[in-house]
Design an enzyme around this catalytic site. Structure first.
Site, PDB file in Angstrom:
ATOM      1  N   TYR A 141       0.822  -1.220   0.000  1.00 31.76           N
ATOM      2  CA  TYR A 141       0.000   0.000   0.000  1.00 31.76           C
ATOM      3  C   TYR A 141       0.854   1.267   0.000  1.00 31.76           C
ATOM      4  CZ  TYR A 141      -3.965  -3.053   1.122  1.00 31.76           C
ATOM      5  OH  TYR A 141      -4.916  -4.029   1.094  1.00 31.76           O
ATOM      6  N   LYS A 191       3.862 -15.254   1.527  1.00 33.66           N
ATOM      7  CA  LYS A 191       3.851 -16.116   0.334  1.00 33.66           C
ATOM      8  C   LYS A 191       5.301 -16.306  -0.094  1.00 33.66           C
ATOM      9  CE  LYS A 191       0.701 -16.851  -2.335  1.00 33.66           C
ATOM     10  NZ  LYS A 191       0.080 -18.149  -2.678  1.00 33.66           N
ATOM     11  N   ASP A 223      -2.378 -17.983   1.675  1.00 30.10           N
ATOM     12  CA  ASP A 223      -3.593 -18.574   1.080  1.00 30.10           C
ATOM     13  C   ASP A 223      -4.019 -19.807   1.877  1.00 30.10           C
ATOM     14  OD1 ASP A 223      -1.241 -19.724   0.179  1.00 30.10           O
ATOM     15  OD2 ASP A 223      -2.015 -20.227  -1.801  1.00 30.10           O
ATOM     16  N   ASP A 247      -4.831  -7.233   5.851  1.00 29.54           N
ATOM     17  CA  ASP A 247      -6.087  -6.553   5.552  1.00 29.54           C
ATOM     18  C   ASP A 247      -7.175  -7.609   5.293  1.00 29.54           C
ATOM     19  OD1 ASP A 247      -7.862  -4.594   4.925  1.00 29.54           O
ATOM     20  OD2 ASP A 247      -6.871  -3.896   3.114  1.00 29.54           O
ATOM     21  N   ASP A 251     -10.093  -9.223   8.285  1.00 27.14           N
ATOM     22  CA  ASP A 251     -11.534  -9.106   8.015  1.00 27.14           C
ATOM     23  C   ASP A 251     -12.184 -10.485   8.025  1.00 27.14           C
ATOM     24  OD1 ASP A 251     -11.513  -6.398   7.835  1.00 27.14           O
ATOM     25  OD2 ASP A 251     -12.431  -6.291   5.848  1.00 27.14           O
TER      26      ASP A 251
END
Ligand code: NAD
Length: 366
Positions: A141, A191, A223, A247, A251
């Site tokens: 980001y 990852k 993942d 992020d 959630d």
């Protein structure tokens, strides 16, 4: 040591839920002898209305001085057309940036009485209590280069995932410190199979882990982590991950437990001179303009954010547990705001009634 607290109720339901927290802060002063030196100020749309900016410099300076900042929520339709630079959310982003809050703590805790609220089976979520730590100030980001560029006869959108060793080191340390206060289990997610930044992340976290021999450290690809969080979330205690994966995963984990009205968060930075970390506590939800001013908001997310402040800023873990248990017992009694009801014919509690019930449960805890 004094306990200084800056309260920023903000917009929409922010002032309504914060009013209940203020009563709880007073309760701790009156009944437990734990005094807080509280100042209140503006952030978001209400600050823009008064000062023409969503966060006045004086408010920013105060935030840098206090032990903890407690924020309600910012934003609302009235401010949607404002220039990006003065939108209410910029006030919140400025706080996070200038306080350098790199470690975002998002608990996913399932209160027994709400286990039916999850979209997962009750036995998968009942008793769930995990903590996700998301790196908040770096990664994709923020990385450069970024932008939309012309390349040949088409455009290309670019964002850059970038982490320095020191950025990984400091968030890893905050995760290990937290794991030491909890179940001493930490799972790091990246990852590393396809991203160099993931390889570095894994190396640095492993290195930091040598300073915490009591903590059982594991690594998981993000993942696979998402799959495991929905399959059997109780296998985790603390999870640490980067800004982007955090992020998504925070959630996902939060919603395992039901309503937005129940979710607190904390964002922590480096220790100050008194040893306490720079800290901002806030509910995960926004200003909920659809219910603002109607007494319908659930104050629990904001109340539980204050409980996190008790634990992580003021080192009052037992009092934090007292407050969390008070919320739990109110829910167990069947007292619910509208967002926690899925049956017809039951009258929901108002924001103030929910606050009353928590205060009563706190009294009962003495
Ligand atoms: P929201 O979280 O405000 O509301 C989403 C839904 O959840 C709404 O139906 C709302 O009524 C409900 N809800 C939220 N909190 C609740 C509570 N405590 N009790 C009962 N119900 C609750 O998200 P949104 O509608 O996408 O955004 C509304 C405004 O809030 C926007 O201006 C947005 O930019 C802002 N926002 C601010 C923050 C923040 O301050 N941290 C976070 C998200 C959104």
């Amino acid at each position: 040591m004094t306990n200084s607290l800056l309260i920023l109720p903000g917009d929409g339901i922010g002032p309504e839920v914060m009013a209940e927290v203020t009563r709880i802060i007073d309760w701790f002063g009156d009944k437990r002898g734990i005094k807080f030196d509280v100042t209140e100020d503006l952030v978001g749309g209400c600050a823009y209305d008064k000062h023409g900016t969503p966060l006045h410099d004086d408010t920013m300076a105060k935030a840098q001085e206090v032990d903890a900042v407690l924020l309600g929520a910012v934003g609302g339709p009235k401010y949607d057309k404002l220039d990006f630079s003065v939108k209410p959310e910029r006030g919140l982003l400025r706080l996070r940036k200038e306080m350098d809050l790199f470690s975002n703590l998002r608990p996913a805790q399932c209160f027994d009485a709400l286990a039916d609220f999850s979209s997962l089976k009750k036995d998968v979520v009942a008793g769930l209590d995990i903590m996700i730590i998301r790196e908040l100030t770096s990664g994709v980001y923020f990385g450069e280069p970024r932008g939309i560029f012309e390349e040949g006869n088409e455009r290309v959108g670019i964002n850059t995932q970038r982490y320095t060793e020191s950025e990984i080191d400091r968030v890893a340390r905050s995760a290990f410190d937290l794991a030491m206060k909890r179940g001493k289990k930490l799972c790091s997610m990246e990852k590393a199979n396809v991203m160099e930044s993931g390889i570095l992340w894994r190396e640095v976290v492993t290195e930091v882990g040598k300073d915490y021999p009591e903590v059982e450290l594991t690594h998981m690809y993000a993942d696979a982590g998402a799959m495991q969080l929905t399959r059997w979330p109780k296998q985790f205690d603390v999870i640490v991950t980067d800004n982007l994966f955090g992020d998504l995963l925070s959630d996902l984990a939060a919603m395992l437990t039901g309503s937005l009205g129940m979710l607190p968060s904390a964002s922590l930075g480096a220790p100050m001179e008194n040893g306490r970390p720079k800290a901002l506590y806030e509910p995960v939800h926004g200003s909920a303009p659809d219910i603002a001013g109607q007494g319908k908001a659930n104050p629990c997310a904001c109340i539980l954010s204050f409980a996190m402040a008790l634990r992580y800023s003021f080192d009052l873990g037992d009092e934090a547990t007292r407050l969390e248990q008070a919320v739990n017992s109110v829910l167990a009694e069947g007292i619910r705001t509208a967002d926690l009801l899925n049956e017809e014919g039951v009258t929901p509690a108002t924001t103030v009634e929910m606050g009353d019930a928590v205060l009563k449960a706190l009294d009962a805890s003495l």
